[in-house]
Design a protein around this motif. Structure first.
Motif, PDB file in Angstrom:
ATOM      1  N   ASN B  63      -6.983  -4.007  -3.386  1.00  0.00           N
ATOM      2  CA  ASN B  63      -6.493  -5.229  -3.976  1.00  0.00           C
ATOM      3  C   ASN B  63      -5.426  -5.833  -3.078  1.00  0.00           C
ATOM      4  OD1 ASN B  63      -4.622  -6.692  -6.150  1.00  0.00           O
ATOM      5  ND2 ASN B  63      -6.743  -6.521  -6.872  1.00  0.00           N
ATOM      6  N   ARG B  64      -5.457  -7.140  -2.968  1.00  0.00           N
ATOM      7  CA  ARG B  64      -4.475  -7.826  -2.126  1.00  0.00           C
ATOM      8  C   ARG B  64      -3.650  -8.744  -3.015  1.00  0.00           C
ATOM      9  NH1 ARG B  64      -4.830 -12.684   0.962  1.00  0.00           N
ATOM     10  NH2 ARG B  64      -3.394 -12.651   2.723  1.00  0.00           N
ATOM     11  N   LYS B  65      -2.370  -8.447  -3.082  1.00  0.00           N
ATOM     12  CA  LYS B  65      -1.496  -9.247  -3.933  1.00  0.00           C
ATOM     13  C   LYS B  65      -0.463  -9.982  -3.084  1.00  0.00           C
ATOM     14  CE  LYS B  65       1.416  -9.109  -8.007  1.00  0.00           C
ATOM     15  NZ  LYS B  65       2.029  -8.259  -9.059  1.00  0.00           N
ATOM     16  N   VAL B  66      -0.538 -11.299  -3.143  1.00  0.00           N
ATOM     17  CA  VAL B  66       0.358 -12.129  -2.340  1.00  0.00           C
ATOM     18  C   VAL B  66       1.511 -12.622  -3.184  1.00  0.00           C
ATOM     19  CG1 VAL B  66       0.508 -14.196  -0.923  1.00  0.00           C
ATOM     20  CG2 VAL B  66      -1.647 -12.924  -1.036  1.00  0.00           C
ATOM     21  N   TYR B  67       2.732 -12.382  -2.698  1.00  0.00           N
ATOM     22  CA  TYR B  67       3.898 -12.948  -3.350  1.00  0.00           C
ATOM     23  C   TYR B  67       4.254 -14.227  -2.618  1.00  0.00           C
ATOM     24  CZ  TYR B  67       4.380  -8.385  -5.526  1.00  0.00           C
ATOM     25  OH  TYR B  67       4.153  -7.243  -6.237  1.00  0.00           O
ATOM     26  N   PRO B  68       4.300 -15.339  -3.344  1.00  0.00           N
ATOM     27  CA  PRO B  68       4.556 -16.630  -2.681  1.00  0.00           C
ATOM     28  C   PRO B  68       6.020 -16.767  -2.303  1.00  0.00           C
ATOM     29  CG  PRO B  68       4.142 -16.943  -5.030  1.00  0.00           C
ATOM     30  CD  PRO B  68       4.174 -15.474  -4.790  1.00  0.00           C
TER      31      PRO B  68
END
Lengths: 116, 116
Positions: B63-68
């Motif tokens: 899973n790839r979770k991007v924090y903006p």
DNA sequence: TGCCATAGTATACAAAAGGATACCTAGAGG
DNA sequence: CCTCTAGGTATCCTTTTGTATACTATGGCA
């Protein structure tokens, strides 16, 4: 610690464009001649077949038996040691099957191409 | 018949010079940032890390979770589906370990190089 | 204003894997 | 003595993988 990951070692002996299908055929038929493998695996070249067989032989997965005749006769079979691969190959096959279904569920059945 | 061999499907998601070690690390740590993976895997380039991660992501293994934020923060973790790989990876690891011992027995301990 | 950080892309290149094709061997059959 | 056969090698070429290096975006901080 020796907790190093040895997944790659297992991978090594299976990697190569033709190794799985070569193994599959030898497992199925028990013993196969070079030319029979060639017939069973359309598109494979002699060179590829030779190199992949040699690699499997090096790893003691298959046995190469040469009959000193002319024309030559060479038979390939799974070694006793190589038979120990069966459970692993079956696990991989099972996982592969269910993974195809999983990808279908995610991306849809009509996605034949890999977007790898 | 549908008895086709799907070993290659399983192989596909593990093949690539860095995938096993990437998975190993994410499995171990639970969640890792891009830069942490880079630190844990010396010698890997950003490009390789990116492409391997993207392939694993495509297969729903990670899973790839991007924090903006700026600077960016991206976290990688194993998906629930990906956790289903554990038994297979462990089998491969076990087989790999015993295969190393087997090769040692055949060719001798002092053979560090592969004659592949 | 200039510099730092993170998580990437872009471009160019080197190395490895795979493929196409030609050739070799030596005995059997014509 | 020519040709066929099986199981390969040898040589050259293409495709795929992997590597090196430079570059980008954006906001916070000095």
């Amino acid at each position: 610690m020796s907790h190093e990951c040895k997944v790659e070692t297992a991978l090594d002996i299976l990697v190569g464009k033709w190794k799985p299908v070569i193994l599959f055929n030898i497992f199925q038929h028990g013993t196969l001649r070079f030319s029979e493998l060639q017939r069973l695996i359309p598109n494979i070249t002699k060179k590829m077949l030779t190199t992949q067989l040699r690699e499997l032989e090096y790893h003691d997965i298959i046995n190469r038996k040469v009959y000193p005749q002319v024309p030559p006769k060479v038979e390939y079979s799974i070694t006793d040691y190589g038979k120990g691969l069966t459970p692993l190959l079956e696990s991989m096959h099972e996982w592969g099957l269910s993974h195809i279904a999983h990808l279908d569920k995610i991306y849809g059945e009509n996605n034949t191409e890999k977007s790898n």
